[in-house]
Write a protein that holds these residues in place. Structure first.
Motif, PDB file in Angstrom:
ATOM      1  N   ARG A 292       0.832  -1.207   0.000  1.00  0.00           N
ATOM      2  CA  ARG A 292       0.000   0.000   0.000  1.00  0.00           C
ATOM      3  C   ARG A 292       0.866   1.257   0.000  1.00  0.00           C
ATOM      4  NH1 ARG A 292      -3.609  -3.279   2.901  1.00  0.00           N
ATOM      5  NH2 ARG A 292      -2.770  -2.826   4.943  1.00  0.00           N
TER       6      ARG A 292
ATOM      7  N   SER B 245      -2.810   5.078 -11.867  1.00  0.00           N
ATOM      8  CA  SER B 245      -3.943   4.640 -11.047  1.00  0.00           C
ATOM      9  C   SER B 245      -3.777   3.171 -10.669  1.00  0.00           C
ATOM     10  CB  SER B 245      -5.250   4.842 -11.804  1.00  0.00           C
ATOM     11  OG  SER B 245      -5.241   4.067 -12.986  1.00  0.00           O
ATOM     12  N   ARG B 246      -4.482   2.775  -9.634  1.00  0.00           N
ATOM     13  CA  ARG B 246      -4.410   1.396  -9.170  1.00  0.00           C
ATOM     14  C   ARG B 246      -5.020   0.454 -10.195  1.00  0.00           C
ATOM     15  NH1 ARG B 246      -5.940   2.180  -2.838  1.00  0.00           N
ATOM     16  NH2 ARG B 246      -3.875   2.839  -2.218  1.00  0.00           N
ATOM     17  N   ARG B 247      -4.440  -0.732 -10.270  1.00  0.00           N
ATOM     18  CA  ARG B 247      -4.944  -1.779 -11.148  1.00  0.00           C
ATOM     19  C   ARG B 247      -5.788  -2.751 -10.332  1.00  0.00           C
ATOM     20  NH1 ARG B 247       0.960  -2.892 -13.353  1.00  0.00           N
ATOM     21  NH2 ARG B 247       1.442  -1.328 -11.838  1.00  0.00           N
TER      22      ARG B 247
ATOM     23  N   LEU C 141       2.343   1.652  -3.480  1.00  0.00           N
ATOM     24  CA  LEU C 141       1.321   2.023  -4.462  1.00  0.00           C
ATOM     25  C   LEU C 141       0.869   3.466  -4.292  1.00  0.00           C
ATOM     26  CD1 LEU C 141      -0.863  -1.207  -4.473  1.00  0.00           C
ATOM     27  CD2 LEU C 141       0.583  -0.364  -6.329  1.00  0.00           C
ATOM     28  N   SER C 142       0.855   3.948  -3.057  1.00  0.00           N
ATOM     29  CA  SER C 142       0.387   5.316  -2.820  1.00  0.00           C
ATOM     30  C   SER C 142       1.317   6.345  -3.460  1.00  0.00           C
ATOM     31  CB  SER C 142       0.243   5.590  -1.322  1.00  0.00           C
ATOM     32  OG  SER C 142       1.508   5.592  -0.704  1.00  0.00           O
TER      33      SER C 142
ATOM     34  N   GLU D  19      -5.289  -4.122  -6.534  1.00  0.00           N
ATOM     35  CA  GLU D  19      -4.405  -3.254  -5.764  1.00  0.00           C
ATOM     36  C   GLU D  19      -5.125  -2.421  -4.709  1.00  0.00           C
ATOM     37  OE1 GLU D  19      -0.854  -2.714  -9.049  1.00  0.00           O
ATOM     38  OE2 GLU D  19      -2.229  -1.053  -8.743  1.00  0.00           O
ATOM     39  N   ASP D  20      -6.447  -2.468  -4.688  1.00  0.00           N
ATOM     40  CA  ASP D  20      -7.126  -1.752  -3.607  1.00  0.00           C
ATOM     41  C   ASP D  20      -6.880  -2.539  -2.318  1.00  0.00           C
ATOM     42  OD1 ASP D  20     -10.045  -3.287  -3.081  1.00  0.00           O
ATOM     43  OD2 ASP D  20      -9.119  -3.608  -5.049  1.00  0.00           O
TER      44      ASP D  20
END
Length: 102
Positions: A29, A38-40, A32-33, A43-44
């Motif tokens: 996280r 944008s997230r794929r 990724l931040s 990835e949330d």
């Protein structure tokens, strides 16, 4: 687990070595931040945590079904990859006596 057990029944699907390379979801996280894109898919945070749990469950089910080990190795920095490579080579050498030349 049911899927893994069915997969384990297919002898040709049995790998000589299985490695589960993990990174803690919190570290993912954080990385990724800071990424500009944008997230794929996956990835949330809730999905990433669930996927990490599923990989662990699948690894355990694989060992339960086949008796074959899964080498679990955390990876948070590049030196971790060197340790992983050394661990894999050690396992291969133990499994194959003539592999000492690797």
């Amino acid at each position: 687990a049911d899927y893994v057990h069915r997969l384990a029944e297919v002898k040709s699907a049995r790998a000589t070595m299985t490695v589960l390379l993990t990174t803690p979801p919190e570290l993912c996280r954080t990385r990724l931040s800071g990424r500009a894109t944008s997230r794929r898919f996956g990835e949330d945070p809730p999905t990433a945590t669930r996927l990490a749990d599923l990989y662990e469950q699948a690894a355990t089910a694989w060992t339960d079904a086949t008796g074959l080990p899964v080498l679990r190795h955390p990876c948070t920095a590049e030196p971790d990859l060197d340790l992983l490579a050394a661990a894999c080579l050690d396992r291969l050498r133990q499994a194959t006596p003539h592999a000492s030349r690797i």
